[in-house]
Design a protein around this motif. Structure first.
Motif, PDB file in Angstrom:
ATOM      1  N   LEU A 157      10.044  16.528   3.397  1.00  0.00           N
ATOM      2  CA  LEU A 157       9.282  15.779   2.395  1.00  0.00           C
ATOM      3  C   LEU A 157      10.197  15.183   1.338  1.00  0.00           C
ATOM      4  N   GLY A 158      11.225  15.902   0.958  1.00  0.00           N
ATOM      5  CA  GLY A 158      12.196  15.383  -0.004  1.00  0.00           C
ATOM      6  C   GLY A 158      12.931  14.178   0.551  1.00  0.00           C
ATOM      7  N   LEU A 159      13.328  14.251   1.813  1.00  0.00           N
ATOM      8  CA  LEU A 159      14.015  13.125   2.436  1.00  0.00           C
ATOM      9  C   LEU A 159      13.105  11.904   2.561  1.00  0.00           C
ATOM     10  N   VAL A 160      11.856  12.137   2.917  1.00  0.00           N
ATOM     11  CA  VAL A 160      10.892  11.032   3.013  1.00  0.00           C
ATOM     12  C   VAL A 160      10.696  10.389   1.645  1.00  0.00           C
ATOM     13  N   ALA A 161      10.570  11.209   0.604  1.00  0.00           N
ATOM     14  CA  ALA A 161      10.406  10.679  -0.755  1.00  0.00           C
ATOM     15  C   ALA A 161      11.642   9.887  -1.171  1.00  0.00           C
ATOM     16  N   LEU A 162      12.816  10.363  -0.826  1.00  0.00           N
ATOM     17  CA  LEU A 162      14.054   9.660  -1.154  1.00  0.00           C
ATOM     18  C   LEU A 162      14.127   8.316  -0.433  1.00  0.00           C
ATOM     19  N   ILE A 163      13.754   8.304   0.835  1.00  0.00           N
ATOM     20  CA  ILE A 163      13.765   7.062   1.614  1.00  0.00           C
ATOM     21  C   ILE A 163      12.764   6.057   1.033  1.00  0.00           C
ATOM     22  N   VAL A 169      14.203   4.595  -2.252  1.00  0.00           N
ATOM     23  CA  VAL A 169      15.269   3.616  -1.984  1.00  0.00           C
ATOM     24  C   VAL A 169      14.662   2.322  -1.447  1.00  0.00           C
ATOM     25  N   ALA A 170      13.686   2.426  -0.567  1.00  0.00           N
ATOM     26  CA  ALA A 170      13.039   1.233  -0.014  1.00  0.00           C
ATOM     27  C   ALA A 170      12.332   0.446  -1.120  1.00  0.00           C
ATOM     28  N   ALA A 171      11.658   1.132  -2.022  1.00  0.00           N
ATOM     29  CA  ALA A 171      10.970   0.451  -3.123  1.00  0.00           C
ATOM     30  C   ALA A 171      11.980  -0.246  -4.025  1.00  0.00           C
ATOM     31  N   LEU A 172      13.101   0.398  -4.291  1.00  0.00           N
ATOM     32  CA  LEU A 172      14.142  -0.206  -5.113  1.00  0.00           C
ATOM     33  C   LEU A 172      14.703  -1.456  -4.449  1.00  0.00           C
ATOM     34  N   LEU A 173      14.940  -1.394  -3.160  1.00  0.00           N
ATOM     35  CA  LEU A 173      15.455  -2.560  -2.441  1.00  0.00           C
ATOM     36  C   LEU A 173      14.464  -3.719  -2.453  1.00  0.00           C
ATOM     37  N   VAL A 174      13.185  -3.415  -2.332  1.00  0.00           N
ATOM     38  CA  VAL A 174      12.161  -4.467  -2.365  1.00  0.00           C
ATOM     39  C   VAL A 174      12.131  -5.134  -3.735  1.00  0.00           C
ATOM     40  N   VAL A 175      12.206  -4.353  -4.789  1.00  0.00           N
ATOM     41  CA  VAL A 175      12.187  -4.909  -6.143  1.00  0.00           C
ATOM     42  C   VAL A 175      13.416  -5.774  -6.382  1.00  0.00           C
ATOM     43  N   LEU A 176      14.583  -5.292  -5.971  1.00  0.00           N
ATOM     44  CA  LEU A 176      15.807  -6.066  -6.168  1.00  0.00           C
ATOM     45  C   LEU A 176      15.784  -7.360  -5.365  1.00  0.00           C
ATOM     46  N   GLU A 177      15.313  -7.306  -4.141  1.00  0.00           N
ATOM     47  CA  GLU A 177      15.244  -8.520  -3.317  1.00  0.00           C
ATOM     48  C   GLU A 177      14.232  -9.508  -3.890  1.00  0.00           C
TER      49      GLU A 177
END
Length: 58
Positions: free
Chosen positions: A7-13, A16-24
């Motif tokens: 669950l921690g790894l899924v939350a981390l992924i 990171v995906a949300a951050l990449l979407v915002v930056l893009e």
């Protein structure tokens, strides 16, 4: 213990995906604004939104 690790790894992924979407999205908006400014400049027009971005120093 393994469930919390997964669950921690899924939350981390997801984070990171949300951050990449915002930056893009920011990069795409910046590129669109740059293309818009270039298109207006090639037509000899003034950016109608420019005065709203100007700040007066007092």
């Amino acid at each position: 213990m393994q469930l919390s690790l997964v669950l921690g790894l899924v939350a981390l992924i997801l984070a990171v995906a949300a951050l990449l979407v915002v930056l893009e999205d920011r990069r795409a908006a910046k590129r669109a604004a740059q293309r818009r400014r270039a298109r207006l400049a090639s037509l000899g027009e003034v950016d109608p939104l420019a005065p709203s971005r100007l700040r007066v120093d007092r």
